[in-house]
Scaffold this active site. Structure first.
Site, PDB file in Angstrom:
ATOM      1  N   SER A 144       0.844  -1.193   0.000  1.00  0.00           N
ATOM      2  CA  SER A 144       0.000   0.000   0.000  1.00  0.00           C
ATOM      3  C   SER A 144       0.881   1.245   0.000  1.00  0.00           C
ATOM      4  O   SER A 144       2.062   1.179   0.360  1.00  0.00           O
ATOM      5  CB  SER A 144      -0.881  -0.007   1.250  1.00  0.00           C
ATOM      6  OG  SER A 144      -1.380   1.287   1.551  1.00  0.00           O
ATOM      7  N   TYR A 157      -3.767  -0.487   9.941  1.00  0.00           N
ATOM      8  CA  TYR A 157      -3.567  -0.810   8.525  1.00  0.00           C
ATOM      9  C   TYR A 157      -2.173  -0.404   8.080  1.00  0.00           C
ATOM     10  O   TYR A 157      -1.445  -1.189   7.456  1.00  0.00           O
ATOM     11  CB  TYR A 157      -4.630  -0.082   7.708  1.00  0.00           C
ATOM     12  CG  TYR A 157      -4.603  -0.345   6.232  1.00  0.00           C
ATOM     13  CD1 TYR A 157      -3.966   0.541   5.364  1.00  0.00           C
ATOM     14  CD2 TYR A 157      -5.227  -1.466   5.695  1.00  0.00           C
ATOM     15  CE1 TYR A 157      -3.956   0.312   3.996  1.00  0.00           C
ATOM     16  CE2 TYR A 157      -5.232  -1.696   4.325  1.00  0.00           C
ATOM     17  CZ  TYR A 157      -4.591  -0.800   3.483  1.00  0.00           C
ATOM     18  OH  TYR A 157      -4.580  -1.018   2.117  1.00  0.00           O
TER      19      TYR A 157
HETATM   20  P1  NAP Z   1     -11.756  -5.388  -0.731  1.00  0.00           P
HETATM   21  O1  NAP Z   1     -12.596  -4.858  -1.839  1.00  0.00           O
HETATM   22  O2  NAP Z   1     -12.176  -5.131   0.687  1.00  0.00           O
HETATM   23  O3  NAP Z   1     -11.510  -6.972  -0.949  1.00  0.00           O
HETATM   24  C1  NAP Z   1     -10.718  -7.653  -0.005  1.00  0.00           C
HETATM   25  C2  NAP Z   1     -11.047  -9.117  -0.144  1.00  0.00           C
HETATM   26  O4  NAP Z   1     -10.328  -9.870   0.848  1.00  0.00           O
HETATM   27  C3  NAP Z   1     -12.542  -9.382   0.100  1.00  0.00           C
HETATM   28  O5  NAP Z   1     -13.007 -10.381  -0.757  1.00  0.00           O
HETATM   29  C4  NAP Z   1     -12.517  -9.846   1.539  1.00  0.00           C
HETATM   30  O6  NAP Z   1     -13.627 -10.600   1.914  1.00  0.00           O
HETATM   31  C5  NAP Z   1     -11.258 -10.693   1.544  1.00  0.00           C
HETATM   32  N1  NAP Z   1     -10.826 -11.003   2.919  1.00  0.00           N
HETATM   33  C6  NAP Z   1     -10.870 -10.198   4.003  1.00  0.00           C
HETATM   34  N2  NAP Z   1     -10.407 -10.837   5.083  1.00  0.00           N
HETATM   35  C7  NAP Z   1     -10.058 -12.086   4.678  1.00  0.00           C
HETATM   36  C8  NAP Z   1      -9.515 -13.232   5.339  1.00  0.00           C
HETATM   37  N3  NAP Z   1      -9.245 -13.223   6.661  1.00  0.00           N
HETATM   38  N4  NAP Z   1      -9.285 -14.354   4.622  1.00  0.00           N
HETATM   39  C9  NAP Z   1      -9.585 -14.391   3.296  1.00  0.00           C
HETATM   40  N5  NAP Z   1     -10.105 -13.341   2.602  1.00  0.00           N
HETATM   41  C10 NAP Z   1     -10.321 -12.210   3.299  1.00  0.00           C
HETATM   42  O7  NAP Z   1     -10.302  -4.781  -0.869  1.00  0.00           O
HETATM   43  P2  NAP Z   1      -9.546  -4.242  -2.167  1.00  0.00           P
HETATM   44  O8  NAP Z   1      -9.701  -2.760  -2.259  1.00  0.00           O
HETATM   45  O9  NAP Z   1      -9.853  -5.109  -3.349  1.00  0.00           O
HETATM   46  O10 NAP Z   1      -8.042  -4.504  -1.683  1.00  0.00           O
HETATM   47  C11 NAP Z   1      -7.405  -5.742  -1.900  1.00  0.00           C
HETATM   48  C12 NAP Z   1      -6.010  -5.610  -1.313  1.00  0.00           C
HETATM   49  O11 NAP Z   1      -5.389  -4.434  -1.834  1.00  0.00           O
HETATM   50  C13 NAP Z   1      -6.021  -5.439   0.215  1.00  0.00           C
HETATM   51  O12 NAP Z   1      -4.890  -6.074   0.769  1.00  0.00           O
HETATM   52  C14 NAP Z   1      -5.873  -3.912   0.381  1.00  0.00           C
HETATM   53  O13 NAP Z   1      -5.283  -3.583   1.627  1.00  0.00           O
HETATM   54  C15 NAP Z   1      -4.957  -3.604  -0.754  1.00  0.00           C
HETATM   55  N6  NAP Z   1      -4.979  -2.213  -1.214  1.00  0.00           N
HETATM   56  C16 NAP Z   1      -6.150  -1.633  -1.571  1.00  0.00           C
HETATM   57  C17 NAP Z   1      -6.105  -0.301  -2.057  1.00  0.00           C
HETATM   58  C18 NAP Z   1      -7.333   0.432  -2.486  1.00  0.00           C
HETATM   59  O14 NAP Z   1      -7.238   1.684  -2.650  1.00  0.00           O
HETATM   60  N7  NAP Z   1      -8.482  -0.214  -2.660  1.00  0.00           N
HETATM   61  C19 NAP Z   1      -4.894   0.364  -2.160  1.00  0.00           C
HETATM   62  C20 NAP Z   1      -3.722  -0.272  -1.724  1.00  0.00           C
HETATM   63  C21 NAP Z   1      -3.776  -1.574  -1.267  1.00  0.00           C
HETATM   64  P3  NAP Z   1     -14.787  -9.821   2.717  1.00  0.00           P
HETATM   65  O15 NAP Z   1     -15.667  -9.229   1.662  1.00  0.00           O
HETATM   66  O16 NAP Z   1     -15.471 -10.842   3.571  1.00  0.00           O
HETATM   67  O17 NAP Z   1     -14.107  -8.754   3.573  1.00  0.00           O
HETATM   68  C1  GCO Z   2      -7.225   4.907   3.351  1.00  0.00           C
HETATM   69  C2  GCO Z   2      -7.295   4.022   2.134  1.00  0.00           C
HETATM   70  C3  GCO Z   2      -5.899   3.549   1.784  1.00  0.00           C
HETATM   71  C4  GCO Z   2      -5.940   2.678   0.560  1.00  0.00           C
HETATM   72  C5  GCO Z   2      -4.584   2.216   0.149  1.00  0.00           C
HETATM   73  C6  GCO Z   2      -3.706   3.325  -0.301  1.00  0.00           C
HETATM   74  O1  GCO Z   2      -8.127   4.839   4.203  1.00  0.00           O
HETATM   75  O2  GCO Z   2      -6.256   5.692   3.401  1.00  0.00           O
HETATM   76  O3  GCO Z   2      -8.169   2.926   2.348  1.00  0.00           O
HETATM   77  O4  GCO Z   2      -5.364   2.844   2.848  1.00  0.00           O
HETATM   78  O5  GCO Z   2      -6.721   1.545   0.820  1.00  0.00           O
HETATM   79  O6  GCO Z   2      -3.980   1.417   1.082  1.00  0.00           O
HETATM   80  O7  GCO Z   2      -2.534   2.756  -0.876  1.00  0.00           O
END
Ligand code: NAP
Ligand code: GCO
Length: 264
Positions: A144, A157
């Site tokens: 992230s 986080y």
């Molecule tokens: P999301 O939409 O919340 O999807 C996360 C997925 O992981 C969901 O299917 C969730 O299921 C599943 N999950 C949660 N806890 C779990 C567990 N204990 N075991 C197995 N599966 C589990 O998140 P996303 O935005 O796609 O993000 C995916 C990854 O990218 C995460 O690691 C997040 O931190 C990272 N990320 C996201 C962003 C962003 O801006 N969106 C940026 C940087 C990094 P549930 O629906 O039950 O929770």
């Molecule tokens: C927040 C956001 C971020 C993004 C991502 C950024 O609350 O600041 O959820 O954490 O998910 O991780 O890289």
């Protein structure tokens, strides 16, 4: 010839019923990989299987909580029997909890660390032995911006994602000589359900202040989409990155390159 193809490879993407995980898994499938994914319950796995099928992808889905070591070990055995040894592990599953630190319970802090940091450790520990046996492996940890930068209200986080950056480097250090490449992808601000609360319009119908803040702070002047992560995922999963190890590839529209600009 640089090889970005994944034909004959088995890729496991955790938490990939939707969101970033689904987009990366779909990209790996487009490069030839067989897709395996897990999620937290059968309803999500069934939803994912239907959506992969609708996208023309025959995926294999498993219910498994990445924080449950016994369940992960059992899943590894099932996948090996059903599909084969996993070549590419994408630690994507993750959650976020947002609250001012003094209002964040220790339980909530621990829960985020457990899923976002302990989970990838448990997954890597469970799948590396078979990668060693097979003679190669790719691990991609989804980090992230907060692997580098702090932000108010997300102490658990950011701590987890900072730790995940260092776990990535440690796996590189321990297993690089076994032909295992462990890298991270650091997405910027991506439009998924996880960030939906940060993009909700105000009651007056105006953009969320955080939405405006992110657009102004990102040189690309937009939120990322899950599809923006497709190419980076294919690169780090393929032989094209065999000499890249312990690296965090930030896919952030340029955000980390700048202190931001004065709002116009
Ligand atoms: P999301 O939409 O919340 O999807 C996360 C997925 O992981 C969901 O299917 C969730 O299921 C599943 N999950 C949660 N806890 C779990 C567990 N204990 N075991 C197995 N599966 C589990 O998140 P996303 O935005 O796609 O993000 C995916 C990854 O990218 C995460 O690691 C997040 O931190 C990272 N990320 C996201 C962003 C962003 O801006 N969106 C940026 C940087 C990094 P549930 O629906 O039950 O929770
Ligand atoms: C927040 C956001 C971020 C993004 C991502 C950024 O609350 O600041 O959820 O954490 O998910 O991780 O890289």
């Amino acid at each position: 010839m640089t090889n970005f193809r994944l034909d004959g490879k088995i890729a496991l993407v955790t938490g990939a019923s939707y969101g970033i995980g689904f987009a990366m898994a779909s990209a790996l499938a487009s490069a030839g990989a067989t897709i395996v994914f897990n999620d937290i319950n059968q309803e999500l796995v069934d939803k994912g299987l239907a959506d992969y099928k609708a996208a023309g992808i025959t995926a294999h889905g498993y219910v498994c909580n990445v924080t449950d070591e016994a369940a992960v070990i059992e899943m590894e055995k099932k996948i090996k029997a059903d599909v084969g040894i996993v070549d590419i592990l994408v630690n994507n599953a993750g959650i976020i909890k947002r609250a001012p630190m003094l209002e964040m319970s220790v339980e909530d802090f621990r829960t985020v660390i457990d899923i976002d940091l302990n989970g990838p450790f448990i997954m890597a520990k469970s799948f590396i032995p078979s990668m060693i046996e097979k003679g190669h492996g790719k691990i991609i940890n989804i980090c992230s911006m907060t692997s580098e930068l702090g932000r108010e209200t997300i102490a658990g986080y950011a701590s987890a994602k900072g730790g995940l950056k260092m776990l990535t480097k440690n796996i590189c250090a321990e297993f690089g000589d076994r032909n295992i490449q462990c890298n991270g992808i650091g997405p910027g601000y991506i439009a998924t359900p996880q960030t939906a609360p940060l993009r909700e319009k105000t009651p007056e119908g105006n953009p969320h202040p955080f939405d405006t803040f992110i657009v102004n702070k990102t040189p690309a002047a937009r939120w990322g989409t899950p599809e923006d992560l497709a190419g980076p995922a294919i690169f780090l999963a393929s032989d094209a990155s065999n000499f890249v190890n312990g690296h965090i590839l930030y896919v952030d529209g340029g955000m980390l390159a700048t202190i931001g600009k004065v709002p116009s």
